[in-house]
Scaffold this active site. Sequence first.
Site, mmCIF file in Angstrom:
data_model
loop_
_atom_site.group_PDB
_atom_site.id
_atom_site.type_symbol
_atom_site.label_atom_id
_atom_site.label_comp_id
_atom_site.label_asym_id
_atom_site.label_seq_id
_atom_site.Cartn_x
_atom_site.Cartn_y
_atom_site.Cartn_z
ATOM 1 N N GLY A 1 33.694 23.635 13.736
ATOM 2 C CA GLY A 1 33.551 22.298 13.188
ATOM 3 C C GLY A 1 32.092 21.907 13.077
ATOM 4 O O GLY A 1 31.210 22.538 13.667
ATOM 5 N N MET B 1 25.455 15.393 13.232
ATOM 6 C CA MET B 1 24.359 15.745 14.130
ATOM 7 C C MET B 1 24.440 17.154 14.677
ATOM 8 O O MET B 1 23.451 17.661 15.199
ATOM 9 C CB MET B 1 24.295 14.761 15.302
ATOM 10 N N ASP C 1 27.941 5.739 20.672
ATOM 11 C CA ASP C 1 28.508 6.349 19.469
ATOM 12 C C ASP C 1 30.009 6.592 19.640
ATOM 13 O O ASP C 1 30.514 7.670 19.376
ATOM 14 C CB ASP C 1 27.793 7.662 19.146
#
Length: 709
Positions: A99, A103, A221
Amino acid sequence: MTSTPMTPERWRRVDQVLNAALASDPARRDAVVADACAGDETLRREVESLLDAHDRAADDDFLERPAAEALVPPGAASSLTERLAHALSGRYVVEHEIGHGGMATVYLARDVRHHRRVAIKVLREELAAAVGADRFLEEIRVTASLQHPHILPLFDSGSAEYPPEAGGRVLWYVMPLVEGETLRARIAREGRLPVEVAVQLAREMADALEYAHRHGVVHRDVKPENVLLQGGHALVADFGIALALEHAGGDRLTHTGITLGTPQYMAPEQAVGGREVDARTDVYALGAVLHEMLAGESPFAAGSQHAVLWRVMNEAPTAVATRRADVSSSLDAAVRRALAKRPDDRFPSAAAFAAALTFAQAEPPRNRRVSVRAAMYAAGAMLAVGLAGGWVLARSSLMQRVDSTTPPIVEPMRASERAARAARIARSQAVTTDNISLTVFDRAGRPLRTIPAARPWTPRISPDGRRVAYGAFGSGRGTSDLWVMDLEAGSARRLTDDESDSNDPQWSADGTMIAYSALAPGGKDVMIRRLDGGEARSVATRDGVQFPSDWLRDGSALLVTEDAGSDGHDILVQPADGSPPRQYAASAADETAARVSPDGRWVAYTSNESGRPEVYVDSYAKPGRRVTVSSGGGVHPVWRGDGKELFYWNNGALVAVRLTPSSGDAPPAIGARTELFHASYLAGVNTMYDVSYDGKRFVIVQARDASKQ
């Protein structure tokens, strides 16, 4: 090799063994681990891995290695996969990419030493080049110390330097491989999630956030991509990474074009680039994630990032209740409060948000009803659910600020109004009470036996340690009755068989009588019944709800918790002969769960007068000189039989505190606090567990693992 999935319960077991090993003599650690794992090789490897990380951290190796771990000549490995494989050669075998995001790229790898599969996240090349590697690794050090059932732990991290023509720096960190999917994948597949599932996941995420916040880590986040689902439970990943990147990269990050945080989940103060973010920033993001789980899309969805940010700054979120009929107004109000523009208008903590979600479930959706008879069973129970998980029960911080549409937790009411409130509360109870169990544990948290009981409540161990009294539903019964289990014979005896909702049993010191609460026209009264037969007699008949929490050793009086209306709950001393009570602890705060010391001199109880629940010890005869026992929150104290230890719950953990008697009238000295084990303790207003005389056995009402239902 097939590995055992790392469920939250599995992580709790890893944490228990790890703490036991760290507390032992280093020379005996291998033996301690081998004995605790008892042939479970997967468990042993996980614990040994964490011990190894701990030892390397102590040697200034883990998370403090120099940035240039590897330097290869120009023209060598150039692809990111090749550079990563070269840097980790001998430690991890990199298999393939699984994946990637804004970032980082994620790789599947095999941990050579511990024979397990792991996930390795590698920062994007331009991001790795912009941050200082040493500073980044130093910043995420605290992340490696976070151990919580709903936090994905950090196993390892490091960096390797390559010349620019070979691709540049590689910056990576290692996590467990979770056999499951992300919350993003589930939302993409299903759209709106069932309300019960969405609230459960949000509460688990809030529990993880609260734990991290208390350890000084703000996530920054929170989003569906950073929540992994395994066995029906949430694991929050990437704690501290955004902050580490910000501190390590500084202004250099602006040149990479990478934005820390995700606009759809960024609080306004974060969106404008403010550095003064705190726990309430994560509360906002969690509110946005919960909104998306309920509505199927984020609260400020738009066609571009710029449009999203404009809506975040200028528009109010759409009410979730307008999109689906099974969302109650209280749940909708809780989501909207979490998404408030100003931090001061949000919940003050993730714990407060979690508690508000619990209470919001008490209001049935507009298209459902619940019987008042079943509701009376749940009336007091859910008022404090979540305390043991670290949630704060403070009316000012939980419900009164939620929204004008949300009823306060406690308010003056007539018996008929109380029944109506009970009906609202029962909705969440109706969902959960069939999924709770009564289990006996040892001091290490190992389950010894399960006591068969339908919707068990308030267990109490008899003075001789041979029996357990508890409230539970009988076959076909819509209310609770009293039961006594003979632990040696394994047989249960039913003490009451009526519609009086008998509950909250407390043993007399000689074990011949039980005090309990029973339904009455004005609420609940306090009764006493002999075990050898005879009619029950009333010792407290007052309009309102009251229930016993302990019985003095000399038999003269009971400690009783009373619903005091707008003043929350108070503690009374109720004479056993039925004469009028006297107040023991009564203030505008909630005082509950009082237990008297074995010598009768001291009372331990819970109060949220400080703004969060804490455990206190005060004189029985002359209250007013209390000392704080808990640290960072605590509920439901219980004494060991000799008075030398006090137990309470904090953040899902059972804590033991050593007590040393003091001279004269001074309260006992508070000694070391030891976290014994974690459990899915189901807290109520009254104490939902008990301790054997020697402090070695614990009978606990706990939530069963939903994934095993």
